[in-house]
Design a protein around this motif. Structure first.
Motif, PDB file in Angstrom:
ATOM      1  N   TRP A 265       0.877  -1.333   0.134  1.00 50.67           N
ATOM      2  CA  TRP A 265       0.074  -0.188   0.007  1.00 50.67           C
ATOM      3  C   TRP A 265       0.971   1.222  -0.084  1.00 50.67           C
ATOM      4  O   TRP A 265       1.837   1.261   0.588  1.00 50.67           O
ATOM      5  CB  TRP A 265      -0.921   0.053   1.156  1.00 50.67           C
ATOM      6  CG  TRP A 265      -2.122  -1.031   1.107  1.00 50.67           C
ATOM      7  CD1 TRP A 265      -2.034  -2.279   1.670  1.00 50.67           C
ATOM      8  CD2 TRP A 265      -3.171  -0.860   0.521  1.00 50.67           C
ATOM      9  NE1 TRP A 265      -3.158  -3.115   1.284  1.00 50.67           N
ATOM     10  CE2 TRP A 265      -3.988  -2.195   0.803  1.00 50.67           C
ATOM     11  CE3 TRP A 265      -3.809   0.015  -0.150  1.00 50.67           C
ATOM     12  CZ2 TRP A 265      -5.156  -2.284   0.056  1.00 50.67           C
ATOM     13  CZ3 TRP A 265      -5.044  -0.145  -0.711  1.00 50.67           C
ATOM     14  CH2 TRP A 265      -5.911  -1.267  -0.323  1.00 50.67           C
ATOM     15  N   ASP A 266       0.564   2.151  -0.848  1.00 54.91           N
ATOM     16  CA  ASP A 266       1.044   3.695  -0.915  1.00 54.91           C
ATOM     17  C   ASP A 266       0.585   4.360   0.059  1.00 54.91           C
ATOM     18  O   ASP A 266      -0.847   4.407   0.482  1.00 54.91           O
ATOM     19  CB  ASP A 266       0.960   4.148  -2.342  1.00 54.91           C
ATOM     20  CG  ASP A 266       1.694   3.406  -3.342  1.00 54.91           C
ATOM     21  OD1 ASP A 266       2.571   2.398  -2.833  1.00 54.91           O
ATOM     22  OD2 ASP A 266       1.612   3.751  -4.378  1.00 54.91           O
ATOM     23  N   THR A 268      -0.792   7.516   0.113  1.00 56.61           N
ATOM     24  CA  THR A 268      -1.196   8.509  -0.708  1.00 56.61           C
ATOM     25  C   THR A 268      -2.416   8.878  -0.433  1.00 56.61           C
ATOM     26  O   THR A 268      -3.241   7.818  -0.038  1.00 56.61           O
ATOM     27  CB  THR A 268      -0.802   8.233  -2.115  1.00 56.61           C
ATOM     28  OG1 THR A 268      -1.576   6.916  -2.515  1.00 56.61           O
ATOM     29  CG2 THR A 268       0.543   7.822  -2.605  1.00 56.61           C
ATOM     30  N   ALA A 272      -3.876   3.775  -2.901  1.00 59.31           N
ATOM     31  CA  ALA A 272      -3.181   2.938  -4.007  1.00 59.31           C
ATOM     32  C   ALA A 272      -2.351   2.007  -3.554  1.00 59.31           C
ATOM     33  O   ALA A 272      -1.923   2.040  -2.496  1.00 59.31           O
ATOM     34  CB  ALA A 272      -2.459   4.175  -4.998  1.00 59.31           C
ATOM     35  N   THR A 274       0.487  -1.300  -4.987  1.00 56.74           N
ATOM     36  CA  THR A 274       1.246  -2.031  -6.002  1.00 56.74           C
ATOM     37  C   THR A 274       1.395  -3.321  -5.563  1.00 56.74           C
ATOM     38  O   THR A 274       1.509  -3.769  -4.604  1.00 56.74           O
ATOM     39  CB  THR A 274       3.035  -1.762  -6.109  1.00 56.74           C
ATOM     40  OG1 THR A 274       3.049  -0.278  -6.363  1.00 56.74           O
ATOM     41  CG2 THR A 274       3.518  -2.306  -6.996  1.00 56.74           C
ATOM     42  N   GLU A 325     -10.103   3.628  -9.289  1.00 57.94           N
ATOM     43  CA  GLU A 325      -9.728   4.634 -10.411  1.00 57.94           C
ATOM     44  C   GLU A 325      -9.038   4.449 -11.537  1.00 57.94           C
ATOM     45  O   GLU A 325      -9.104   4.732 -12.832  1.00 57.94           O
ATOM     46  CB  GLU A 325      -9.267   5.772  -9.621  1.00 57.94           C
ATOM     47  CG  GLU A 325      -8.997   7.253 -10.298  1.00 57.94           C
ATOM     48  CD  GLU A 325     -10.071   7.907 -10.727  1.00 57.94           C
ATOM     49  OE1 GLU A 325     -10.312   8.673 -11.726  1.00 57.94           O
ATOM     50  OE2 GLU A 325     -11.168   7.817  -9.733  1.00 57.94           O
ATOM     51  N   SER A 326      -8.100   3.665 -11.397  1.00 55.91           N
ATOM     52  CA  SER A 326      -7.293   3.169 -12.730  1.00 55.91           C
ATOM     53  C   SER A 326      -6.277   2.020 -12.263  1.00 55.91           C
ATOM     54  O   SER A 326      -6.055   1.741 -11.009  1.00 55.91           O
ATOM     55  CB  SER A 326      -6.255   4.363 -13.096  1.00 55.91           C
ATOM     56  OG  SER A 326      -5.295   5.008 -11.920  1.00 55.91           O
ATOM     57  N   ARG A 336       0.008  -1.371 -10.688  1.00 56.02           N
ATOM     58  CA  ARG A 336      -0.532  -0.257  -9.553  1.00 56.02           C
ATOM     59  C   ARG A 336      -1.978  -0.119  -9.720  1.00 56.02           C
ATOM     60  O   ARG A 336      -2.531   0.159 -10.882  1.00 56.02           O
ATOM     61  CB  ARG A 336       0.411   0.950  -9.720  1.00 56.02           C
ATOM     62  CG  ARG A 336      -0.028   2.159  -8.920  1.00 56.02           C
ATOM     63  CD  ARG A 336       0.808   3.323  -8.882  1.00 56.02           C
ATOM     64  NE  ARG A 336       0.408   4.490  -8.244  1.00 56.02           N
ATOM     65  CZ  ARG A 336       0.539   4.810  -7.192  1.00 56.02           C
ATOM     66  NH1 ARG A 336       1.487   4.035  -6.317  1.00 56.02           N
ATOM     67  NH2 ARG A 336       0.096   5.867  -6.772  1.00 56.02           N
ATOM     68  N   GLU A 338      -5.145   2.302  -8.253  1.00 57.73           N
ATOM     69  CA  GLU A 338      -5.451   3.478  -7.436  1.00 57.73           C
ATOM     70  C   GLU A 338      -7.172   3.558  -7.399  1.00 57.73           C
ATOM     71  O   GLU A 338      -8.054   2.941  -8.089  1.00 57.73           O
ATOM     72  CB  GLU A 338      -5.344   4.651  -8.225  1.00 57.73           C
ATOM     73  CG  GLU A 338      -3.656   5.053  -8.436  1.00 57.73           C
ATOM     74  CD  GLU A 338      -3.132   6.240  -9.099  1.00 57.73           C
ATOM     75  OE1 GLU A 338      -4.391   7.130  -9.443  1.00 57.73           O
ATOM     76  OE2 GLU A 338      -2.222   6.450  -9.124  1.00 57.73           O
TER      77      GLU A 338
END
Length: 588
Positions: A265-266, A268, A272, A274, A325-326, A336, A338
């Motif tokens: 987990w990022d 952010t 998001a 990876t 989201e993406s 990755r 998001e």
């Protein structure tokens, strides 16, 4: 009592023009005559599965219909097969009311799929009621981003709004009743076979390597499309064919990486991660890659892949896909992702969607038409395909099916649980497993299912049994009873697109024609939990926790309707009676 299906609604009396010609100028008489001619008894239809497929639903529908009829509403119960029922409700939106079991998994974000206003004209379990409320939409969005206690508070308020506005009426959480034999396989979970992972932790104690469960729901013998809302319930068996990135286990606080080897987990906003994939193939030998993952989330949000003027989202898993989201592919084994929310608890729900093989499903993005399905706008092959071969990436692969009779799966030897790619997954799921093959047989009735188990012709029930067979299971040597509380709930659904279901006052009064305690006692022999909210435990506000009486209490006692009290409730809400019939007028 189940009435025969109503073939046509009582037509509004017309002929006002003739009435004007026949009367000679008395405006008062003309208005009175036209008013009488345009009045008719309110007539409603309740759709439900037939008694042979879901006796609980039929009994609940009859209870509602009998009580509404006593209140002057002509009400007919219309039993139809599961696939027709769900096609009418979830795709064509062709119903007044229905009684069915909602395939809940107890996740609060499910409520957004059920009630979000913009989903009202989409197909699937996305707001089949056509309910619309800006206040509700705001709360549903807010719960996605809120954390811990704030989210619990918002979900509590959403459930209070549900009780207040009644887009659907929650009735009872039925217990999941199963039956199992332990002479060939053991390690059965409480409640019997439910989740796909339940099959993977069985232990073989006999000589056979073929598992023989029983089905009551035969739809998978006809259709194996993981996106077809009218054929999928909770996807228990489809979940054996298609793997998600994560799976939820009872003994883990967070969902466990499954097809995903790792999730980093990022820190952010929004959230998001990876994700690295395990090395594993599809059932046809093609490799599962990050490109399949990116394709899946794009496809779930628009099965036309941008070919139409408007997106054609999937009718199943829509809510999960909307959290993404993406997806950016880094390599065949890494990507990755998001999310639209910073809340990881909510984001995890997106990762539980089944991953689809791009090389199979991309060609199903073309437009198609199917008889009996009336979808606003266009639909795609992906949503209506039977997906008979069902090329997936799960621990078993499809072998054969006989329509409405049986379906067989073989163990997929190249699955990551068997090839040393299962690091991080509990040992009980890994290596050789308890069986080499699963042969599901469709039992024609609940009694027949128990008979097959007693006669040693099957190993377990694979979907729930009704309470009436419990005494036979308990008395039978060699067969054990398996019971657990469940998240799916029975509900009365209102088509808020149609009058008078557009009126929340009508829906609230209709809800008061339901005696939950009586239904549990008489129809389910106490195997369940009455409720007027769709979520349990911490998500249930204390003021709506079941205490023996609903916030909208039954208009009667012990299952018997107080007819005068019920009719007075309708009158106070502005409805009128003529000759003890609740009437509707033209245009209402």
């Amino acid at each position: 009592m189940v009435s025969t299906p109503q073939t046509s609604r009582r037509a509004f009396l017309t002929g006002a023009t003739g009435a004007l010609a026949a009367t000679s100028g008395c405006v008062g008489e003309i208005r009175s005559l036209v008013g009488r001619q345009r009045a008719s008894q309110l007539s409603l239809n309740i759709k439900t599965p037939p008694a042979g497929e879901d006796p609980y639903a039929v009994r609940i529908a009859n209870h509602v219909a009998d009580n509404l009829s006593q209140s002057g509403v002509e009400t007919v119960v219309d039993p139809v097969s599961f696939d027709v029922l769900f096609r009418d409700i979830l795709i064509n939106h062709d119903f007044d009311l229905y009684v069915a079991r909602y395939p809940s998994q107890g996740d609060p974000d499910e409520l957004r799929s059920m009630l979000y206003s913009s989903y009202g004209e989409e197909s699937g379990w996305q707001n089949p009621f056509g309910f619309s409320s800006i206040e509700m939409d705001d709360a549903l969005d807010e719960q996605r981003t809120a954390e811990s206690e704030d989210r619990v508070r918002i979900v509590h308020e959403i459930q209070r709004q549900i009780v207040q506005s009644q887009p659907f009426t929650v009735i009872v959480f039925p217990d999941r009743i199963g039956a199992v034999r332990t002479d060939r396989f053991d390690g059965w979970p409480t409640g019997g076979l439910s989740a796909p992972t339940d099959y993977l932790q069985l232990e073989r104690v006999g000589d056979t390597t073929t598992l023989n469960p029983l089905l009551r729901n035969e739809r998978i013998t006809r259709n194996r499309n993981p996106l077809a809302a009218e054929y999928r319930n909770q996807g228990d068996l489809i979940g054996l064919l298609y793997e998600p990135l994560v799976r939820s286990l009872d003994d883990h606080d967070e969902p466990l990486p499954w097809l995903a080897r790792s999730i980093e987990w990022d820190e952010t906003e929004p959230a998001a991660a990876t994700i690295e994939l395990r090395q594993t193939p599809w059932h046809d030998g093609e490799s599962v890659t990050a490109h399949d993952v990116a394709f899946t989330y794009e496809f779930l949000q628009d099965t036309s892949l941008g070919k139409f003027d408007s997106p054609v989202p999937t009718s199943w898993r829509r809510g999960r896909a909307s959290l993404v989201e993406s997806v950016s592919v880094h390599s065949d084994g890494q990507f990755r992702i998001e999310f639209v929310t910073p809340n990881r608890e909510v984001a995890y729900r997106a990762l539980s969607a089944p991953i689809l093989p791009e090389h199979i499903w991309r060609d199903r993005s073309e437009s198609t038409d199917v008889a009996g399905i009336d979808i606003a706008g266009q639909t795609t092959e992906a949503l209506v395909s039977a997906n008979e071969e069902a090329i997936g990436n799960g621990p078993v692969q499809f072998d054969d099916a006989v329509t409405d009779e049986s379906i067989s799966f073989d163990v997929f030897e190249d699955h990551f649980l068997r090839t040393g790619e299962a690091d991080g997954i509990p040992p009980r799921f890994v290596d050789d497993g308890a069986f080499d093959r699963i042969e599901f047989t469709v039992a024609p009735s609940h009694d027949a299912a128990v008979e097959l188990l007693v006669n040693d012709d099957a190993d377990a029930s694979a979907d729930g049994l009704q309470a009436s067979v419990v005494p036979r299971i308990v008395r039978s040597e060699g067969v054990s009873l398996a019971i657990q509380q469940s998240d799916p709930f029975y509900h009365l659904g209102f088509n808020c697109r149609r009058s008078p279901m557009t009126d929340p006052r009508f829906r609230r009064i209709a809800a008061r024609h339901i005696d939950r305690a009586f239904i549990l006692e008489e129809s389910m022999e106490r195997y369940g939990l009455p409720s007027e909210v769709p979520l349990k435990q911490e998500w249930t506000p204390q003021d709506l926790d079941w205490s023996g009486e609903a916030t909208l209490p039954f208009l009667g006692e012990n299952g018997e309707l107080n007819v005068e009290e019920a009719r007075e409730a309708f009158r106070e809400a502005g409805y009128q009676y003529e000759e003890e019939q609740l009437i509707r007028r033209g245009g209402s």
